[in-house]
Motif scaffolding. Structure first.
Motif, PDB file in Angstrom:
ATOM      1  N   GLN A 179     -12.099 -16.029  33.389  1.00 37.26           N
ATOM      2  CA  GLN A 179     -11.578 -17.180  32.681  1.00 37.26           C
ATOM      3  C   GLN A 179     -10.069 -17.151  32.450  1.00 37.26           C
ATOM      4  OE1 GLN A 179     -14.746 -16.049  31.230  1.00 37.26           O
ATOM      5  NE2 GLN A 179     -15.913 -17.730  32.049  1.00 37.26           N
ATOM      6  N   VAL A 180      -9.551 -16.002  32.023  1.00 33.65           N
ATOM      7  CA  VAL A 180      -8.117 -15.968  31.728  1.00 33.65           C
ATOM      8  C   VAL A 180      -7.514 -14.727  32.366  1.00 33.65           C
ATOM      9  CG1 VAL A 180      -6.429 -15.627  29.893  1.00 33.65           C
ATOM     10  CG2 VAL A 180      -8.268 -17.249  29.558  1.00 33.65           C
ATOM     11  N   LEU A 181      -6.428 -14.908  33.056  1.00 36.13           N
ATOM     12  CA  LEU A 181      -5.788 -13.779  33.741  1.00 36.13           C
ATOM     13  C   LEU A 181      -5.146 -12.848  32.711  1.00 36.13           C
ATOM     14  CD1 LEU A 181      -5.059 -12.741  36.613  1.00 36.13           C
ATOM     15  CD2 LEU A 181      -2.841 -13.849  36.287  1.00 36.13           C
ATOM     16  N   ASP A 182      -5.486 -11.555  32.825  1.00 32.89           N
ATOM     17  CA  ASP A 182      -4.879 -10.562  31.948  1.00 32.89           C
ATOM     18  C   ASP A 182      -3.654 -10.019  32.676  1.00 32.89           C
ATOM     19  OD1 ASP A 182      -4.133  -8.314  30.549  1.00 32.89           O
ATOM     20  OD2 ASP A 182      -6.192  -7.808  29.992  1.00 32.89           O
ATOM     21  N   LYS A 183      -2.491 -10.519  32.286  1.00 26.69           N
ATOM     22  CA  LYS A 183      -1.292 -10.237  33.091  1.00 26.69           C
ATOM     23  C   LYS A 183      -0.919  -8.762  33.080  1.00 26.69           C
ATOM     24  CE  LYS A 183       0.452 -14.846  32.390  1.00 26.69           C
ATOM     25  NZ  LYS A 183       0.757 -15.551  31.146  1.00 26.69           N
ATOM     26  N   LYS A 184      -1.003  -8.179  31.922  1.00 30.13           N
ATOM     27  CA  LYS A 184      -0.587  -6.784  31.820  1.00 30.13           C
ATOM     28  C   LYS A 184      -1.475  -5.891  32.687  1.00 30.13           C
ATOM     29  CE  LYS A 184       0.707  -3.593  28.135  1.00 30.13           C
ATOM     30  NZ  LYS A 184       0.640  -3.412  26.675  1.00 30.13           N
ATOM     31  N   ALA A 185      -2.783  -6.098  32.545  1.00 27.91           N
ATOM     32  CA  ALA A 185      -3.708  -5.275  33.304  1.00 27.91           C
ATOM     33  C   ALA A 185      -3.564  -5.543  34.796  1.00 27.91           C
ATOM     34  CB  ALA A 185      -5.140  -5.554  32.863  1.00 27.91           C
ATOM     35  N   THR A 186      -3.289  -6.786  35.136  1.00 31.27           N
ATOM     36  CA  THR A 186      -3.113  -7.132  36.550  1.00 31.27           C
ATOM     37  C   THR A 186      -1.895  -6.412  37.116  1.00 31.27           C
ATOM     38  OG1 THR A 186      -4.072  -9.302  36.148  1.00 31.27           O
ATOM     39  CG2 THR A 186      -2.793  -9.039  38.155  1.00 31.27           C
ATOM     40  N   LEU A 187      -0.796  -6.465  36.376  1.00 31.25           N
ATOM     41  CA  LEU A 187       0.409  -5.778  36.831  1.00 31.25           C
ATOM     42  C   LEU A 187       0.156  -4.302  37.052  1.00 31.25           C
ATOM     43  CD1 LEU A 187       3.375  -7.319  34.868  1.00 31.25           C
ATOM     44  CD2 LEU A 187       3.065  -7.177  37.335  1.00 31.25           C
ATOM     45  N   ARG A 188      -0.584  -3.740  36.106  1.00 28.03           N
ATOM     46  CA  ARG A 188      -0.885  -2.312  36.216  1.00 28.03           C
ATOM     47  C   ARG A 188      -1.656  -2.025  37.504  1.00 28.03           C
ATOM     48  NH1 ARG A 188      -3.324  -1.169  31.035  1.00 28.03           N
ATOM     49  NH2 ARG A 188      -1.254  -1.175  30.107  1.00 28.03           N
ATOM     50  N   LYS A 189      -2.621  -2.873  37.784  1.00 31.05           N
ATOM     51  CA  LYS A 189      -3.425  -2.712  38.999  1.00 31.05           C
ATOM     52  C   LYS A 189      -2.551  -2.839  40.248  1.00 31.05           C
ATOM     53  CE  LYS A 189      -7.755  -1.962  38.103  1.00 31.05           C
ATOM     54  NZ  LYS A 189      -7.862  -0.516  38.039  1.00 31.05           N
ATOM     55  N   ILE A 190      -1.664  -3.830  40.201  1.00 25.73           N
ATOM     56  CA  ILE A 190      -0.802  -4.048  41.364  1.00 25.73           C
ATOM     57  C   ILE A 190       0.050  -2.808  41.607  1.00 25.73           C
ATOM     58  CG2 ILE A 190       1.142  -5.398  42.229  1.00 25.73           C
ATOM     59  CD1 ILE A 190      -0.040  -7.806  40.732  1.00 25.73           C
ATOM     60  N   VAL A 191       0.575  -2.265  40.537  1.00 27.16           N
ATOM     61  CA  VAL A 191       1.389  -1.062  40.669  1.00 27.16           C
ATOM     62  C   VAL A 191       0.552   0.087  41.224  1.00 27.16           C
ATOM     63  CG1 VAL A 191       2.705   0.670  39.414  1.00 27.16           C
ATOM     64  CG2 VAL A 191       3.008  -1.746  38.871  1.00 27.16           C
ATOM     65  N   GLU A 192      -0.651   0.233  40.675  1.00 29.64           N
ATOM     66  CA  GLU A 192      -1.544   1.297  41.172  1.00 29.64           C
ATOM     67  C   GLU A 192      -1.784   1.144  42.669  1.00 29.64           C
ATOM     68  OE1 GLU A 192      -5.347   1.537  39.207  1.00 29.64           O
ATOM     69  OE2 GLU A 192      -4.373   1.893  37.274  1.00 29.64           O
ATOM     70  N   THR A 193      -2.140  -0.081  43.067  1.00 29.98           N
ATOM     71  CA  THR A 193      -2.427  -0.338  44.470  1.00 29.98           C
ATOM     72  C   THR A 193      -1.224   0.049  45.326  1.00 29.98           C
ATOM     73  OG1 THR A 193      -3.729  -2.225  43.774  1.00 29.98           O
ATOM     74  CG2 THR A 193      -3.169  -2.114  46.100  1.00 29.98           C
ATOM     75  N   ASN A 194      -0.073  -0.365  44.849  1.00 27.21           N
ATOM     76  CA  ASN A 194       1.102  -0.139  45.675  1.00 27.21           C
ATOM     77  C   ASN A 194       1.552   1.305  45.687  1.00 27.21           C
ATOM     78  OD1 ASN A 194       2.184  -2.776  46.905  1.00 27.21           O
ATOM     79  ND2 ASN A 194       1.435  -3.346  44.887  1.00 27.21           N
ATOM     80  N   ILE A 195       1.247   2.021  44.624  1.00 24.98           N
ATOM     81  CA  ILE A 195       1.534   3.453  44.669  1.00 24.98           C
ATOM     82  C   ILE A 195       0.682   4.089  45.742  1.00 24.98           C
ATOM     83  CG2 ILE A 195       1.233   5.634  43.430  1.00 24.98           C
ATOM     84  CD1 ILE A 195       2.096   4.156  40.900  1.00 24.98           C
ATOM     85  N   SER A 196      -0.599   3.709  45.760  1.00 27.05           N
ATOM     86  CA  SER A 196      -1.466   4.339  46.753  1.00 27.05           C
ATOM     87  C   SER A 196      -1.129   3.871  48.159  1.00 27.05           C
ATOM     88  CB  SER A 196      -2.938   4.088  46.422  1.00 27.05           C
ATOM     89  OG  SER A 196      -3.143   2.721  46.211  1.00 27.05           O
ATOM     90  N   LEU A 197      -0.555   2.688  48.267  1.00 28.87           N
ATOM     91  CA  LEU A 197      -0.140   2.218  49.597  1.00 28.87           C
ATOM     92  C   LEU A 197       1.198   2.832  50.022  1.00 28.87           C
ATOM     93  CD1 LEU A 197      -0.975  -1.593  49.394  1.00 28.87           C
ATOM     94  CD2 LEU A 197      -2.125   0.106  50.795  1.00 28.87           C
ATOM     95  N   GLY A 198       1.855   3.475  49.080  1.00 31.79           N
ATOM     96  CA  GLY A 198       3.146   4.055  49.400  1.00 31.79           C
ATOM     97  C   GLY A 198       4.287   3.059  49.337  1.00 31.79           C
ATOM     98  N   ASN A 199       4.060   1.951  48.659  1.00 35.13           N
ATOM     99  CA  ASN A 199       5.120   0.953  48.555  1.00 35.13           C
ATOM    100  C   ASN A 199       6.080   1.226  47.404  1.00 35.13           C
ATOM    101  OD1 ASN A 199       4.298  -0.508  50.714  1.00 35.13           O
ATOM    102  ND2 ASN A 199       3.081  -1.968  49.524  1.00 35.13           N
ATOM    103  N   LEU A 200       5.810   2.301  46.691  1.00 33.46           N
ATOM    104  CA  LEU A 200       6.636   2.573  45.522  1.00 33.46           C
ATOM    105  C   LEU A 200       7.094   4.023  45.580  1.00 33.46           C
ATOM    106  CD1 LEU A 200       7.622   1.369  42.810  1.00 33.46           C
ATOM    107  CD2 LEU A 200       5.516   2.219  41.793  1.00 33.46           C
ATOM    108  N   PRO A 201       8.037   4.302  46.462  1.00 36.36           N
ATOM    109  CA  PRO A 201       8.436   5.707  46.636  1.00 36.36           C
ATOM    110  C   PRO A 201       9.122   6.273  45.400  1.00 36.36           C
ATOM    111  CG  PRO A 201       9.781   4.227  48.019  1.00 36.36           C
ATOM    112  CD  PRO A 201       8.771   3.377  47.319  1.00 36.36           C
ATOM    113  N   ASP A 202       9.898   5.442  44.718  1.00 33.37           N
ATOM    114  CA  ASP A 202      10.644   5.952  43.576  1.00 33.37           C
ATOM    115  C   ASP A 202      10.370   5.108  42.339  1.00 33.37           C
ATOM    116  OD1 ASP A 202      12.361   6.941  41.748  1.00 33.37           O
ATOM    117  OD2 ASP A 202      14.191   6.267  42.783  1.00 33.37           O
TER     118      ASP A 202
END
Lengths: 453, 541
Positions: free
Chosen positions: A220-243
């Protein structure tokens, strides 16, 4: 059960006044019974509207523990208060308090109190049809046109199950029928000490819906904070966040599964609770008016507690003669008779045992109400008083009602309670009310005030 | 209330795959919750939408539901609501094989919600989210206005069946090629017919001339056409412009009419009432398709859960369990009408008709019973036909078009009557008719059909609101009229009149009422109710 005859002999050996012995003898006669049953009409589907069928009603199966309506007494009261306000605002009242009846054997039905109301709309009236015709519905199977396929008595149980409230007669002391109204009336007449908060561990049925559960992908409602956290997690595992110190969100990939939504969930509320023990002497001497008085008073207290605690109250019923036993419901509690002697201590002892065994003192506000005619074969209270002292160590209030038989005065129980000094030392915890067996209702209510004010 | 566990969710996803392979279509996401029976009792008055606005009548119904539950405990399996994503509720103690069946049933419903055109207006948004925001609006108002919010809610709900649901729906279906300019609509629909009162022949010539102009020049055809019109009727443009400025009066939607036209609601201090009315109206329109597709929707879901369950490899060994539960749901009662059973049998019938080519002219012109029975053109179009009906029909059309004598004969259906035997004081249930027409009429009579009430602003005197109930053979529930009109009067801010028809029943003398039930004489009269300052008066016209 210890043999009352033998016990009587023992007491006689210790010395017993002849008139008391005669009374004890009289106690040894009585009986008790209880019945409930279940029944439905032959074609319960006949008058069901098309829209009464839904997945809930049709795809249904096994039974579960019923949820007592008392849990929502308070809500009902609020509704009634609202209805009174309607009248003051110039609109007709709309809520009717009625009863639902489940017919049982021997004219004893089970009754619950429910409110009902109608939402008036301009709708078609399907009932304009010839008199004596009860409408028509579908059917299937064999049978020529005009053939009668079933019959139902017009006056049998009165109502079909679940049909309109406000009909039917209740049994004289059917608890479900009048407890609520009674509780309300009583509450307007007196107030009890505030409930101490204790052990908020059982959930109350008050729920609210809010967006507290989380779900990935949709909701029903997007949880922005949690979504951002997930995006960061995903991208860390993808290697998109070297530093981590130098974040470049333009390189981020966003998977649909990263979106975290909040979805509805039921939130529970917690409330304190009370446990009430009703003890009643049901020995032979308790016949007639005395039982009536004690039971009436207990009905009232029971109603009041139901009302006051919005159903967050559990009741235990204990009957005693020379031995105590717990019974399952108020009906049994009220209607039971037995022939036997009297020993108050047995009931007190049982209360102590239950409280100890179930560790009730930790989580509950405990109330004990005891009704008797004051007769106790344990004349000096030698057995009762120690048990009573134990009870007083955990109860919020104990009330003893003594309904005296005509011609008796200053009964055994009254005497040993008075002599023990407990009434004087612990007035917050222990109260006693002595009334005559001819007492009127006003006196009974007066007595309740004395016990619980 | 919590989401189902991963194991169960995996079963659901498996069901989705198989259902899609069979031709059902629905969105990817769905939410499934585990609920208790008590949850369901609390949700029922809110039509299973947890976020629906709070209203005291719901509380009354919850209390009543609990009372009933105490006397007759029951254990519902599931229910599903039409939201984005769709939400369904389940009991936590279902075995896996039962969940398979229930999930198919639920997917049938979801497919129906998302493809049946009567639900078209619910497709683009999430109603639970909308309802949550409405709930907050009402809660906020309640904090400011107190109990008056509930009175307005009550008055609004008392007329929430008088919404023009079909008017709301119809613009959503407009195919692009049929869209025409408002000038053209005015010219043909109003100017020629109402103002000029052109004879039919002339009118048709004008239509032909327009079609000719469009055929010659698709882009400029209309302009060329109107150039000639202006030459012939110089006043046409002025009339058209004038007509555009006249505000269209909402005649069939009382709620909308009040919101737009009530001077009382337009006052600054009463503006908030409009939002309450809007919330109630929106909610009502949202639920209209549900109530108008009961038999189809349940029939469709039952049809698919049976079909898909039986070929599902995951439920081997539970065929008998399934059969028992399924029969309970879809058996035809000896007396009574079960929409699950009726709808499902009609679906099977239609599938068969499609497969055998019994849907065309060739079959319909056959009158010989034997020939009809054995007709088979091997058209093989059952599925296509069924899906088309699922998308385009509502209960009314479904029943009206498809209950025929073949169907009632096949399933031994009849109309059951109930009559009083006054001597023995018993109700007798009897087979009243096996005629398909009677059966169809009986089903149609039990369908939802709000009264056709139109607003006639020109007939109200001095600010009075005049409502006309068009007579359709049934009268209104008379004891409801007073309170409903009290509410309308309040919202309108002035007296209200309602013109309606009422039955005058003549008791027939001499009939015993047993052998061959005699119909009493019913005559109808027009009456007008007037509600003025909360006092109701009635006048025979």
């Amino acid at each position: 059960m210890t043999n009352p005859e033998r016990y009587l002999e023992e007491l006689k050996a210790k010395g017993l006044a002849p008139e008391r012995e005669a009374r004890f003898r009289e106690e040894l006669a009585g009986r008790w019974q209880i019945s409930t049953a279940d029944r439905r009409g032959p074609f319960p589907d006949f008058s069901r509207s098309l829209y009464a069928w839904h997945d809930l009603a049709v795809l249904q199966d096994q039974e579960r523990v019923p949820n007592p309506y008392q849990l929502h007494m308070k809500a009902l009261d609020e509704l009634l208060e609202r209805d009174r306000q309607r009248e003051k605002d110039g609109f007709p009242r709309k809520i009717r308090v009625g009863r639902l009846i489940k017919p049982g054997k021997g004219g004893k039905g089970k009754i619950v109190v429910v409110p009902s109301t109608e939402e008036e709309k301009l709708i078609h009236d399907p009932t304009i049809r010839p008199p004596g015709e009860g409408g028509s519905t579908g059917g299937s199977g064999k049978g020529e046109e005009g053939e009668v396929i079933g019959e139902q008595k017009v006056r049998e149980t009165g109502e079909e199950p679940g049909q309109g409230p406000g009909q039917g007669e209740g049994e004289a002391h059917e608890m479900g029928a009048s407890a609520y109204e009674l509780g309300r009336v009583l509450t307007e007449q007196f107030q009890l000490p505030n409930l101490k908060e204790k052990g908020k561990k059982r959930s109350f049925t008050r729920y609210i819906y809010d967006l507290t559960d989380r779900n990935r992908g949709s909701g029903q409602v997007l949880d922005k904070k949690a979504t951002l956290r997930k995006i960061v997690e995903t991208n860390i595992s993808l290697g998109n966040l070297p530093d981590p110190a130098d974040m470049d969100p333009t390189r981020f990939l966003i998977s649909p599964r990263d979106k975290v939504y909040r979805i509805f969930s039921q939130e529970k509320d917690y409330e304190p609770q009370a446990m009430v023990f009703f003890l009643r002497d049901y020995s032979g001497s308790m016949a007639g008016k005395v039982t009536e008085l004690v039971a009436t008073q207990h009905v009232m207290i029971y109603s009041w507690l139901l009302y006051q605690y919005a159903g967050q109250v559990e009741s235990r019923f204990i009957l005693h003669d020379t031995e105590a036993k717990e019974v399952p419901d108020f009906d049994t509690y009220y209607n039971s008779r037995v022939a036997g002697g009297t020993e108050v201590a047995s009931a007190y002892k049982l209360v102590n045992e239950i409280v100890e065994k179930e560790n009730l003192a930790a989580d509950y506000n405990i109330y004990v109400f005891h009704g008797t005619d004051g007769d106790d074969w344990d004349t000096g209270g030698d057995k009762s008083i120690p048990e009573l002292v134990k009870i007083l160590s955990y109860v919020s209030r104990m009330g003893v009602t003594i309904a005296e038989h005509a011609g008796t005065q200053w009964t055994e129980v009254a005497r040993y309670l008075e002599n023990s000094g407990l009434l004087r030392d612990k007035p917050d915890l222990l109260r006693m009310d002595i009334m005559h067996e001819d007492a009127e209702e006003a006196r009974v209510i007066e007595g309740i005030k004395r016990l619980i004010s | 209330m919590e989401l189902i566990n991963q194991h169960t969710k995996a079963i659901m996803e498996g069901c989705k795959e198989r259902a899609r392979a069979a031709g059902l279509t629905f969105t990817d996401e769905s939410l499934e919750y585990i609920v208790t029976n008590r949850d369901l009792i609390e949700l029922s008055p809110k039509v299973m939408i947890p976020t629906l606005y709070d209203y005291w009548v719901h509380d009354v119904e919850v209390l009543r539901g609990k009372g009933e539950y105490e006397l007759y405990p029951h254990n519902p399996y599931e229910t599903v609501i039409n939201t984005r994503p769709p939400i369904s509720f389940y009991n936590d103690n279902n075995p896996d094989w039962l969940n398979v069946m229930i999930f198919y049933h639920v997917l049938g419903h979801i497919d129906f919600f998302q493809n049946n055109l009567y639900f078209r207006h619910t497709w683009e948004y999430d109603f639970t989210g909308q309802a949550l925001s409405d709930k907050r609006v009402i809660a906020k108002l309640r904090a400011e206005k107190g109990r008056w919010v509930d009175y307005i809610l009550e008055f609004a709900r008392s007329i929430d069946n008088l919404v023009a649901y079909h008017d709301e729906l119809s613009p959503l279906f407009m195919a692009p090629e049929t869209a025409t300019s408002s000038r053209l609509d005015y010219y043909f629909d109003v100017f020629l017919q109402v103002e000029k009162k052109l004879p039919v022949g002339e009118y048709l010539k004008e239509v032909a001339r327009y079609n000719g102009a469009i055929a010659q020049n698709r882009e400029e055809g209309e302009r060329i056409f109107f150039a000639e019109v202006t030459a012939k009727y110089p006043e046409m443009e002025a009339h058209f412009t004038k007509s555009q400025n006249v505000k269209r009066v909402e005649r069939r939607d009382l709620m909308k009419f009040l919101v737009e036209n009530s001077e009382f609601l337009a006052r600054d201090e009463n503006q908030w009432m409009r939002s309450v009315l809007e919330v109630v109206r929106k909610t009502s329109i949202f639920f209209q398709p549900q109530i108008r597709t009961k038999i189809m929707n349940e029939g469709w879901a039952s049809y698919w859960h049976e079909k898909l369950f039986l070929v599902d490899d995951r439920i081997k060994g539970h065929e008998v369990d399934f059969a028992r539960v399924h029969a309970g749901v879809t058996s035809m009662p000896r007396v009574g009408m079960n929409p699950y059973a009726l709808g499902m049998r009609l679906m099977y019938q239609l599938k068969e008709n499609g497969d055998k080519g019994k849907t065309g002219y060739e079959f319909n012109r056959l009158s010989d019973r034997e020939q009809r029975k054995h007709f088979d053109a091997a058209a093989g179009k059952g599925d296509e036909y069924l899906f088309k009906i699922r998308s385009n029909y509502c209960d009314y059309l479904f029943i009206k078009d498809f209950i025929d004598q073949d169907f009632t004969n096949r399933y031994d259906l009849f109309v059951t009557g109930k009559r009083l035997d006054p001597q023995r004081m018993v109700w007798q249930y009897y087979v009243k008719s096996r005629d398909a027409n009677d059966y169809r009429d009986m089903v149609l009579a039990s369908l939802y059909h709000p009264p056709h009430i139109e607003i006639a602003p020109e007939r109200g005197e001095e600010g009075m609101l005049y409502l006309v109930h068009h007579f359709e053979g049934k009268q209104l529930v008379s004891e409801y009229i007073a309170n409903t009109l009290v509410g309308i009067e309040y919202l309108w801010g002035a007296p209200v009149q309602l013109e309606t028809s009422e039955a005058v029943i003549e008791q027939q003398r001499g009939s015993s009422g047993r052998e061959g039930v005699e119909e009493p004489e019913i005559t109808w009269q027009r009456v007008v109710y007037t509600m003025k300052e909360k006092v109701l008066s009635r006048q025979i016209l």
